[in-house]
Design a protein around this motif. Structure first.
Motif, mmCIF file in Angstrom:
data_model
loop_
_atom_site.group_PDB
_atom_site.id
_atom_site.type_symbol
_atom_site.label_atom_id
_atom_site.label_comp_id
_atom_site.label_asym_id
_atom_site.label_seq_id
_atom_site.Cartn_x
_atom_site.Cartn_y
_atom_site.Cartn_z
ATOM 1 N N ALA A 88 -13.859 3.588 -11.623
ATOM 2 C CA ALA A 88 -13.891 2.137 -11.773
ATOM 3 C C ALA A 88 -15.079 1.639 -12.575
ATOM 4 N N THR A 89 -16.137 2.441 -12.695
ATOM 5 C CA THR A 89 -17.316 2.027 -13.458
ATOM 6 C C THR A 89 -17.386 2.685 -14.827
ATOM 7 N N GLY A 90 -16.322 3.365 -15.235
ATOM 8 C CA GLY A 90 -16.254 3.930 -16.574
ATOM 9 C C GLY A 90 -16.749 5.347 -16.712
ATOM 10 N N ASN A 91 -17.156 5.982 -15.613
ATOM 11 C CA ASN A 91 -17.536 7.392 -15.683
ATOM 12 C C ASN A 91 -16.294 8.252 -15.864
ATOM 13 N N ILE A 92 -16.443 9.374 -16.546
ATOM 14 C CA ILE A 92 -15.335 10.237 -16.925
ATOM 15 C C ILE A 92 -15.452 11.553 -16.174
ATOM 16 N N VAL A 93 -14.347 12.060 -15.667
ATOM 17 C CA VAL A 93 -14.313 13.354 -14.983
ATOM 18 C C VAL A 93 -13.341 14.258 -15.720
ATOM 19 N N LEU A 94 -13.810 15.453 -16.038
ATOM 20 C CA LEU A 94 -13.015 16.440 -16.765
ATOM 21 C C LEU A 94 -12.801 17.667 -15.896
ATOM 22 N N THR A 95 -11.674 18.342 -16.098
ATOM 23 C CA THR A 95 -11.463 19.653 -15.519
ATOM 24 C C THR A 95 -10.763 20.539 -16.534
ATOM 25 N N GLY A 96 -10.913 21.850 -16.366
ATOM 26 C CA GLY A 96 -10.295 22.804 -17.278
ATOM 27 C C GLY A 96 -10.790 24.203 -16.958
ATOM 28 N N GLY A 97 -10.908 25.032 -17.988
ATOM 29 C CA GLY A 97 -11.370 26.397 -17.816
ATOM 30 C C GLY A 97 -12.388 26.759 -18.870
ATOM 31 N N PHE A 98 -13.304 27.687 -18.521
ATOM 32 C CA PHE A 98 -14.321 28.092 -19.493
ATOM 33 C C PHE A 98 -14.790 29.504 -19.217
ATOM 34 N N GLY A 99 -15.162 30.184 -20.296
ATOM 35 C CA GLY A 99 -15.894 31.424 -20.234
ATOM 36 C C GLY A 99 -17.266 31.207 -20.848
ATOM 37 N N GLY A 100 -18.136 32.207 -20.744
ATOM 38 C CA GLY A 100 -19.468 32.077 -21.341
ATOM 39 C C GLY A 100 -20.272 30.977 -20.699
ATOM 40 N N VAL A 101 -20.928 30.186 -21.531
ATOM 41 C CA VAL A 101 -21.761 29.085 -21.060
ATOM 42 C C VAL A 101 -21.220 27.783 -21.625
ATOM 43 N N MET A 102 -20.988 26.811 -20.759
ATOM 44 C CA MET A 102 -20.594 25.494 -21.204
ATOM 45 C C MET A 102 -21.742 24.531 -20.896
ATOM 46 N N ALA A 103 -22.371 24.022 -21.955
ATOM 47 C CA ALA A 103 -23.494 23.103 -21.817
ATOM 48 C C ALA A 103 -23.047 21.706 -22.206
ATOM 49 N N VAL A 104 -23.213 20.767 -21.276
ATOM 50 C CA VAL A 104 -22.893 19.358 -21.507
ATOM 51 C C VAL A 104 -24.195 18.590 -21.322
ATOM 52 N N ASP A 105 -24.963 18.510 -22.408
ATOM 53 C CA ASP A 105 -26.303 17.919 -22.349
ATOM 54 C C ASP A 105 -27.155 18.717 -21.360
ATOM 55 N N THR A 106 -27.657 18.104 -20.302
ATOM 56 C CA THR A 106 -28.507 18.823 -19.348
ATOM 57 C C THR A 106 -27.704 19.580 -18.305
ATOM 58 N N VAL A 107 -26.398 19.421 -18.316
ATOM 59 C CA VAL A 107 -25.533 20.150 -17.388
ATOM 60 C C VAL A 107 -25.133 21.468 -18.042
ATOM 61 N N SER A 108 -25.406 22.582 -17.380
ATOM 62 C CA SER A 108 -25.084 23.892 -17.939
ATOM 63 C C SER A 108 -24.415 24.747 -16.868
ATOM 64 N N LEU A 109 -23.233 25.272 -17.198
ATOM 65 C CA LEU A 109 -22.480 26.138 -16.303
ATOM 66 C C LEU A 109 -22.302 27.495 -16.970
ATOM 67 N N THR A 110 -22.492 28.568 -16.203
ATOM 68 C CA THR A 110 -22.323 29.926 -16.705
ATOM 69 C C THR A 110 -21.185 30.585 -15.952
ATOM 70 N N ALA A 111 -20.153 31.001 -16.661
ATOM 71 C CA ALA A 111 -18.965 31.570 -16.031
ATOM 72 C C ALA A 111 -19.278 32.914 -15.390
ATOM 73 N N GLN A 112 -18.646 33.164 -14.255
ATOM 74 C CA GLN A 112 -18.760 34.443 -13.567
ATOM 75 C C GLN A 112 -17.542 35.326 -13.803
ATOM 76 N N SER A 113 -16.556 34.804 -14.526
ATOM 77 C CA SER A 113 -15.339 35.554 -14.825
ATOM 78 C C SER A 113 -14.924 35.235 -16.249
#
Length: 464
Positions: A301-326
């Motif tokens: 309702a305040t305009g924030n966006i939520v995404l879902t999907g799949g990733f390998g390697g490292v996905m960096a979204v500015d200061t957010v960084s996720l490292t895949a375990q599979s």
């Protein structure tokens, strides 16, 4: 963590935020329903209206299929579509059959239908079709795998329907904004004209905006150069003011209307925000040398966006960084209205693969996310200990990304992606198809045709 064993070949598990809190009942089952006969039936999508009613779309065969309001007309050679509304307690309100969709026998496209509900309770459906089905406003233009958009009122009566022949369309998606304007997207091969002139592509992506009365507002084509768009990876959402958000995956170069974005190798995730007139506000890509793709998107309702999907390697979204375990982890990432990352969560298990397929938000900004996995999966409270051929998950997160509850759905047969919808109070509907014996945390069900024949199910869950 706790787990329970269902019936026959199906196992199911529920995970709470605090496994030691005996007073908590996360993911509480409210009701579940199963519908079928001795032939085949599939659910294709689910939505919830402002009154808490559940709307379903799917396909059926057979001579005795009912959703609680009487037997629907038998199909001929091809399956019929069904549309149905259930009230907040899961009781039948109305149901309809739509014959004549006539999916082709040649496998040129995979047939899908998606639906959404506007603020007045009108039902919007998009899909691909072969033939000239009639939703009540007259037969659609004859097509062979192309796209349609239909608007029904709250009682299921046709308001308007439009077919757009001329191309093979895959992965149709639909959304509606706060004023009733519709956005529809999909992959296409051929030529489409939504009313603003022809769009042509051999492996492109369209995004079209229609008014609340079905008139053309704007339409666009996007195509990856020196690369491809990721098959099946596509999501669309709209906010209350009419901005449209698009996500997917690409390799090579992709322009959403500004400077072309370049993938870093493999497929990169893209997201774009378009204003009411179709202008690009901003577009971004995220990824590294392996694959990252977006499959689902929602806006709170305040305009924030939520995404879902799949990733390998490292996905960096500015200061957010996720490292895949599979090879592929599922993710949920939240962005602010300018497209910058605020937090991210991943659902993983090194022995399998995971993919997020859908995300939805409630009025308070809580998030429901669904997807599929092999092996085990950890939604944030330990691995779900599940065995079966087909594995789906549904997770409820609060606005900060903390796990509220998680559920696993497992069956020995094949089904379409488990679909979810969330109502204003935050209750989640889960719908899909199953074969053999099944248990959705309430009553036990068995498909009426036995193992190998699919029935449809829908269930409602709450936080307490």
């Amino acid at each position: 963590m706790y787990w329970r064993q269902g019936l026959g070949a199906m196992l199911a598990a529920a995970v709470g935020l605090s496994a030691g809190d005996a007073s908590a009942e996360p993911g509480k089952h409210t009701w579940s329903r199963s519908f079928g006969d001795t032939a085949q039936q599939w659910t294709e999508d689910v939505a919830v209206d402002a009154a808490g009613s559940t709307v379903l779309v799917g396909q059926y065969g057979g001579t005795a299929f009912t959703l609680g309001g009487g037997v629907l007309p038998p199909n001929n050679y091809y399956y019929n579509l069904f549309l149905a509304k259930l009230d907040g307690a899961g009781a039948h309100v109305w149901s309809r059959a739509i014959p004549g969709v006539s999916d082709d026998d040649f496998g040129f496209v995979s047939y899908e239908r998606r639906l959404t509900v506007d603020g007045s309770g009108n039902i919007l459906i998009a899909g691909n079709y072969y033939g000239a089905p009639d939703f009540g406003c007259g037969p659609l233009a004859q097509a062979r795998g192309s796209v349609f958009v239909v608007k029904l009122d709250a009682s299921g009566a046709c308001v308007w329907s439009r077919g757009f022949p001329g191309a093979y369309v895959e992965s149709p998606r639909i959304t509606v904004d706060g004023t009733g304007r519709v956005a529809v997207t999909g992959f296409f091969n051929g030529t489409l004209d939504f009313g603003g002139g022809p769009l042509s592509s051999t492996q492109g992506l369209f995004l079209a905006r229609l008014s609340a009365t079905g008139g053309h507002l704007w339409s666009k084509r996007f195509e990856a150069t020196e690369g491809t768009l990721a098959p099946g990876a596509l999501g669309v959402a709209a906010d209350s003011t009419g901005n449209v958000f698009l996500t997917g995956g690409f390799s090579g170069f992709l322009s959403l209307g500004g400077t072309p974005m370049r993938s870093r190798g493999g497929q990169d995730l893209f997201i774009g925000r378009f204003n009411q007139t179709g202008g690009l506000n901003w577009g971004r890509r995220f990824g590294d040398a392996v694959d990252q793709v977006g499959h689902g998107i929602a806006v709170d309702a305040t305009g924030n966006i939520v995404l879902t999907g799949g990733f390998g390697g490292v996905m960096a979204v500015d200061t957010v960084s996720l490292t895949a375990q599979s090879a592929s982890d599922a993710f949920v990432v939240k962005l602010d209205p300018t497209g910058h990352g605020t937090w991210g969560r991943q659902f993983t298990d090194a022995s399998g693969t995971q993919l997020g397929t859908q995300v939805a938000v409630d009025a308070a900004g809580n998030i429901a996310a669904s997807g599929q996995f092999t092996g085990y999966i950890n939604l944030g409270a330990g691995p779900l200990d599940l065995e079966g051929n087909v594995k789906r998950y549904v997770a409820k997160l609060d606005g900060t990304g903390a796990l509220v509850w998680g559920l696993g759905f497992v069956n020995e047969g094949y089904d379409f992606d488990t679909r979810i919808a969330v109502d204003a109070a935050g209750d989640v509907r889960v719908a899909g198809s199953y074969t053999g014996n099944a248990w959705f945390y309430g009553d036990a069900f068995s498909s009426q045709g036995g193992s190998g024949y699919y029935d449809v199910f829908v269930a409602r869950f709450r936080d307490y």
